[in-house]
Design a protein around this motif. Structure first.
Motif, mmCIF file in Angstrom:
data_model
loop_
_atom_site.group_PDB
_atom_site.id
_atom_site.type_symbol
_atom_site.label_atom_id
_atom_site.label_comp_id
_atom_site.label_asym_id
_atom_site.label_seq_id
_atom_site.Cartn_x
_atom_site.Cartn_y
_atom_site.Cartn_z
ATOM 1 N N THR A 1 41.762 -3.253 -13.750
ATOM 2 C CA THR A 1 41.826 -4.487 -12.958
ATOM 3 C C THR A 1 41.593 -4.263 -11.474
ATOM 4 N N THR A 2 41.065 -3.111 -11.106
ATOM 5 C CA THR A 2 40.834 -2.826 -9.691
ATOM 6 C C THR A 2 39.677 -3.666 -9.155
ATOM 7 N N HIS A 3 39.435 -3.586 -7.859
ATOM 8 C CA HIS A 3 38.321 -4.300 -7.252
ATOM 9 C C HIS A 3 36.998 -3.740 -7.776
ATOM 10 N N PRO A 4 35.957 -4.583 -7.828
ATOM 11 C CA PRO A 4 34.699 -4.145 -8.439
ATOM 12 C C PRO A 4 34.029 -2.983 -7.736
ATOM 13 N N GLU A 5 34.253 -2.818 -6.449
ATOM 14 C CA GLU A 5 33.587 -1.738 -5.724
ATOM 15 C C GLU A 5 34.002 -0.362 -6.237
ATOM 16 N N ARG B 1 35.528 0.134 -9.383
ATOM 17 C CA ARG B 1 35.800 0.093 -10.820
ATOM 18 C C ARG B 1 34.846 0.925 -11.684
ATOM 19 N N PRO B 2 33.516 0.962 -11.408
ATOM 20 C CA PRO B 2 32.616 1.681 -12.326
ATOM 21 C C PRO B 2 33.019 3.118 -12.634
ATOM 22 N N SER C 1 37.346 -4.688 -18.776
ATOM 23 C CA SER C 1 37.100 -4.665 -17.336
ATOM 24 C C SER C 1 37.393 -6.020 -16.730
ATOM 25 N N GLN C 2 38.022 -6.023 -15.568
ATOM 26 C CA GLN C 2 38.190 -7.263 -14.818
ATOM 27 C C GLN C 2 36.812 -7.781 -14.406
ATOM 28 N N VAL D 1 30.351 -5.716 -12.770
ATOM 29 C CA VAL D 1 29.749 -4.772 -11.822
ATOM 30 C C VAL D 1 29.057 -5.552 -10.716
ATOM 31 N N LEU D 2 28.695 -4.860 -9.652
ATOM 32 C CA LEU D 2 27.936 -5.449 -8.553
ATOM 33 C C LEU D 2 26.478 -5.000 -8.568
#
Length: 378
Positions: free
Chosen positions: A109-113, A115-116, A131-132, A136-137
């Motif tokens: 659940t972390t921030h997308p930056e 998470r990968p 995944s939250q 992905v970005l």
């Protein structure tokens, strides 16, 4: 030469009974979250920030086995432990959690930056992953993670929790069971006051509406029209005359599919007369859902059999979070891909990225051409 017969001009057609205005019993559709009957794996949560209260509340209600909580700030994990799962173990290093053989599923659940790499590590450790959102970005990074999941024979799903909001979920099931026929229109509008983000990190996200909020609508439409590729996207944003927040508080999006038009409208500086509505128009039926907010919706299903208004049970929060994890667990138990798989999610993300680029440039954009989401704080 044979004359053309006018539609509705024959005696047979004029005598055909019309039940379209009659009130009928609403179809019983499987719109509520569900779980596999005999599978309750041990689950670990990585990231214990604000939204995880909703995750853990839903998991406690569903009687899931949350075995471990991890956060780089130990007090965050301790707080969630005390609130929801007192027996869960606490970690500050995600690698220690992933090293546990008894944990089969992780919710990241972390921030997308950041998470990968966590998703990659979890898949390499043999875990199934939720995944939250947004997943992905970068679409290419997303493809790599989907490929890794396939290689490791693990399942990777995305927490697009709005799919299990009762009105969205019932509408989805009505379409899937054929009650609406072929869709030619999907229209979502929301008028509410989002200025509560003042003083929070959210007020620094330039495309707050399109990136953080409309991601739910992009996903809802993507799932409804799964298998149909969106062809064009045009989006615009506007600052209201009295707003002080940096992000524009009005936004419109038009998405064109081969045979379906989609519109999304957001007015996020509306203090009075707030309303949310969803309309699905098909050639054999339609659905209209409306109410002052997402927690209070009246849904009407109209077909040639008549008009039905199901009494919807549940609420987006926390049911949406139960739905996403429940679908992943069901997919694991049934040896299939989850309907909220990361691979399926990528088309919705591509549409979101295209909309943000369109709002920036004023151009019509083909989804998939914009591979990366511009920095949300640019």
């Amino acid at each position: 030469m044979t004359a053309k017969r006018k539609v509705g001009s024959s005696k047979e057609a004029s005598n055909k009974p019309d039940h379209s205005n009659e009130t009928i019993i609403a179809p019983d559709l499987p719109y509520r979250p569900s779980d596999p009957p005999d599978y309750r794996p041990r689950i670990g949560l990585i990231g214990c920030g604000g939204i995880t209260g909703q995750h853990l509340n839903a998991y406690r209600n569903a009687k899931y086995d949350i075995a471990a909580l991890c956060d780089v700030i130990r007090s965050n994990a301790e707080k969630r432990q005390q609130e929801y799962f007192p027996e869960a173990d606490i970690y500050t290093d995600f690698r220690d959690l992933l090293a546990r053989d008894d944990i089969e599923v992780v919710d990241i659940t972390t921030h997308p930056e950041v998470r990968p790499p966590l998703i990659e590590a979890a898949l390499n450790a043999g875990k199934h992953v939720l995944s939250q959102k947004p997943f992905v970005l970068d679409l290419d990074v997303g493809r790599q993670l989907v490929a890794l999941a396939d290689e490791k024979k693990r399942l990777l799903a995305v927490n697009q929790n709005a799919r299990w909001a009762p009105h969205f979920s019932y509408a989805r099931e009505a379409y899937r069971t054929g009650l609406l026929g072929r869709l030619h229109g999907v229209h979502v509008s929301k008028r509410w006051d989002h200025r509560w983000v003042a003083g929070t990190p959210f007020e620094n996200i330039k495309h707050l509406l399109l990136y953080d909020f409309a991601i739910h609508a992009f996903d809802f439409v993507n799932y409804l029209l799964d298998g149909e590729n969106p062809q064009k996207v045009f989006a615009s944003t506007t600052r209201t005359s009295d707003q002080t927040l940096m992000p524009p508080l009005s936004a419109n999006v038009t998405i064109l599919y081969p045979h379906t038009q989609v519109t999304l409208t957001y007015d996020a500086a509306t203090p009075y007369g707030q309303q949310e509505s969803t309309y699905l128009a098909g050639n054999e039926g339609s659905i209209f859902s409306t109410g002052p907010h997402e927690r209070e919706q009246t849904l009407t299903l109209s077909t040639k059999q008549g008009i039905a208004q199901p009494k919807l049970e549940g609420c987006w929060f926390p049911d949406g979070f139960h739905g996403t994890m429940g679908e992943l667990l069901s997919a694991i138990a049934e040896n299939r891909q989850p309907t909220n798989s990361a691979g399926q999610n990528l088309t919705g993300l591509a549409t979101c990225f295209a909309a943000v680029h369109s709002a920036e440039t004023g151009e019509v954009v083909v989804p998939g051409e914009v591979r990366r989401m511009p920095s949300p704080c640019d």
